[in-house]
Design a protein around this motif. Structure first.
Motif, PDB file in Angstrom:
ATOM      1  N   ALA A   1       0.833  -1.208   0.000  1.00 52.17           N
ATOM      2  CA  ALA A   1       0.000   0.000   0.000  1.00 52.17           C
ATOM      3  C   ALA A   1       0.860   1.248   0.000  1.00 52.17           C
ATOM      4  O   ALA A   1       0.558   2.229  -0.685  1.00 52.17           O
ATOM      5  CB  ALA A   1      -0.930   0.006   1.206  1.00 52.17           C
TER       6      ALA A   1
ATOM      7  N   THR B   1      -8.876  -0.928  -2.631  1.00 54.13           N
ATOM      8  CA  THR B   1      -8.224  -1.836  -3.560  1.00 54.13           C
ATOM      9  C   THR B   1      -9.095  -3.059  -3.774  1.00 54.13           C
ATOM     10  O   THR B   1      -9.526  -3.691  -2.798  1.00 54.13           O
ATOM     11  CB  THR B   1      -6.845  -2.278  -3.042  1.00 54.13           C
ATOM     12  OG1 THR B   1      -6.031  -1.128  -2.803  1.00 54.13           O
ATOM     13  CG2 THR B   1      -6.147  -3.187  -4.038  1.00 54.13           C
TER      14      THR B   1
ATOM     15  N   GLU C   1      -4.849   0.296 -12.425  1.00 53.85           N
ATOM     16  CA  GLU C   1      -5.099  -1.144 -12.446  1.00 53.85           C
ATOM     17  C   GLU C   1      -3.806  -1.847 -12.806  1.00 53.85           C
ATOM     18  O   GLU C   1      -3.229  -1.595 -13.873  1.00 53.85           O
ATOM     19  CB  GLU C   1      -6.197  -1.514 -13.447  1.00 53.85           C
ATOM     20  CG  GLU C   1      -6.553  -2.993 -13.413  1.00 53.85           C
ATOM     21  CD  GLU C   1      -7.769  -3.343 -14.247  1.00 53.85           C
ATOM     22  OE1 GLU C   1      -8.025  -4.539 -14.456  1.00 53.85           O
ATOM     23  OE2 GLU C   1      -8.454  -2.399 -14.691  1.00 53.85           O
TER      24      GLU C   1
ATOM     25  N   ALA D   1      -5.497  -5.879 -10.155  1.00 53.78           N
ATOM     26  CA  ALA D   1      -5.863  -5.152  -8.936  1.00 53.78           C
ATOM     27  C   ALA D   1      -6.214  -3.712  -9.296  1.00 53.78           C
ATOM     28  O   ALA D   1      -5.434  -3.018  -9.957  1.00 53.78           O
ATOM     29  CB  ALA D   1      -4.723  -5.170  -7.927  1.00 53.78           C
TER      30      ALA D   1
ATOM     31  N   VAL E   1      -7.049   0.076  -7.962  1.00 49.95           N
ATOM     32  CA  VAL E   1      -6.825   0.952  -6.808  1.00 49.95           C
ATOM     33  C   VAL E   1      -7.464   2.305  -7.093  1.00 49.95           C
ATOM     34  O   VAL E   1      -7.236   2.904  -8.140  1.00 49.95           O
ATOM     35  CB  VAL E   1      -5.319   1.142  -6.528  1.00 49.95           C
ATOM     36  CG1 VAL E   1      -5.117   2.055  -5.318  1.00 49.95           C
ATOM     37  CG2 VAL E   1      -4.641  -0.203  -6.294  1.00 49.95           C
TER      38      VAL E   1
END
Length: 286
Positions: A13, A97, A253, A257, A259
């Motif tokens: 993160a 996320t 992306e 994933a 975000v």
């Protein structure tokens, strides 16, 4: 174990949130940003006159772009966002996320204090809920039942603490005033998209930003690879920037994933402090 997994999530993160915004160019060719961040003045009256003329000539451009400095470019994107962050001195962010059918959230208040970055963060990721504070480069983690409802104190410089190594270098990632040399020359595209739009009550200009990861070097690349394999050839971000070069929203992306981050509270005094002694656990985690 769950604690180690939570730390890994925090590390990823930190890279995702602060990677791009923390970079600046330390070379001698870097533009002087002292006037942007409120420091320094010119000793030359001719320089002052030139500045006044430039401001007058750029008025129309400011009206078109929403920023007194005009559109952001690959050459000044990081510099201007970094300068705006320094000038504000603090901000809040909320990040969501989505990955592999799971969702994680982070909410944080951040204050830039002298040569360090203080933060108060809550996060819920992969079943791990925790509160984290970073004050004067010391980490405090409240893992709920796993830490008896108290904070665990972690000094990254304490070689006797088995958890300390997991946090080595993270604090520098949180400081947007420090250069991440690994990003130098990696921006390949900073493109304005449409006209300014309303984002949570703030007028913001959208930009598409592309990073060539084959040009990323140093600590950032090592940390990203350690967190989950090699980087893709390119990273594409969508940024929404207000008329003071401050981030309002970013989306990206990577490897499936997604975000989404929103920023607010620029310049607010959050009063971030370390937990009191009675809030800090004296029991070992293991």
């Amino acid at each position: 174990m769950r604690i180690a997994r939570g730390i890994a999530v925090l590390s990823v993160a930190s890279i995702g949130v602060f990677g791009l915004t923390a970079c600046s160019d330390d070379s001698t060719d870097t533009k002087d940003t002292s006037s942007v961040i409120g420091g320094g003045s010119s000793d030359s009256s001719s320089d002052d006159a030139a500045t006044d003329d430039a401001a007058t000539d750029g008025a129309d451009e400011a009206d078109d772009s929403g920023s007194a400095s005009g559109d952001l470019t690959t050459d000044d994107f990081a510099e201007r966002l970094t300068a705006a962050t320094i000038e504000a001195g603090s901000y809040s962010l909320d990040m969501t996320t989505e990955a592999a059918g799971t969702s994680s959230t982070i909410s944080a208040d951040v204050e830039l204090v002298d040569d360090t970055t203080n933060m108060s963060m809550t996060m819920d990721a992969q079943g791990v809920a925790m509160e984290i504070r970073i004050v004067d480069a010391i980490f405090y983690m409240n893992l709920g039942d796993m830490s008896g409802g108290k904070f665990v104190k972690i000094d990254p410089a304490d070689e006797s603490n088995p958890l300390a190594g997991q946090f080595d270098g993270i604090e520098s990632q949180l400081d947007p005033t420090k250069s991440l040399e690994g990003f130098e020359g990696a921006f390949t595209k900073v493109e304005k998209v449409g006209e300014p739009v309303d984002v949570d009550g703030v007028q913001a200009q959208q930009y598409t930003v592309v990073v060539d990861t084959t040009q990323v070097t140093g600590d950032l690349k090592e940390q990203a690879e350690a967190a989950g394999g090699t980087l893709p050839p390119e990273l594409t971000y969508e940024y929404w920037i207000d008329d003071q070069d401050r981030m309002v929203r970013t989306t990206s992306e990577v490897a499936g994933a997604t975000v989404d981050m929103t920023f607010s509270g620029w310049g607010e005094d959050f009063g971030i402090t370390a937990p009191g002694e009675d809030e800090i656990s004296t029991e070992p985690l293991f």
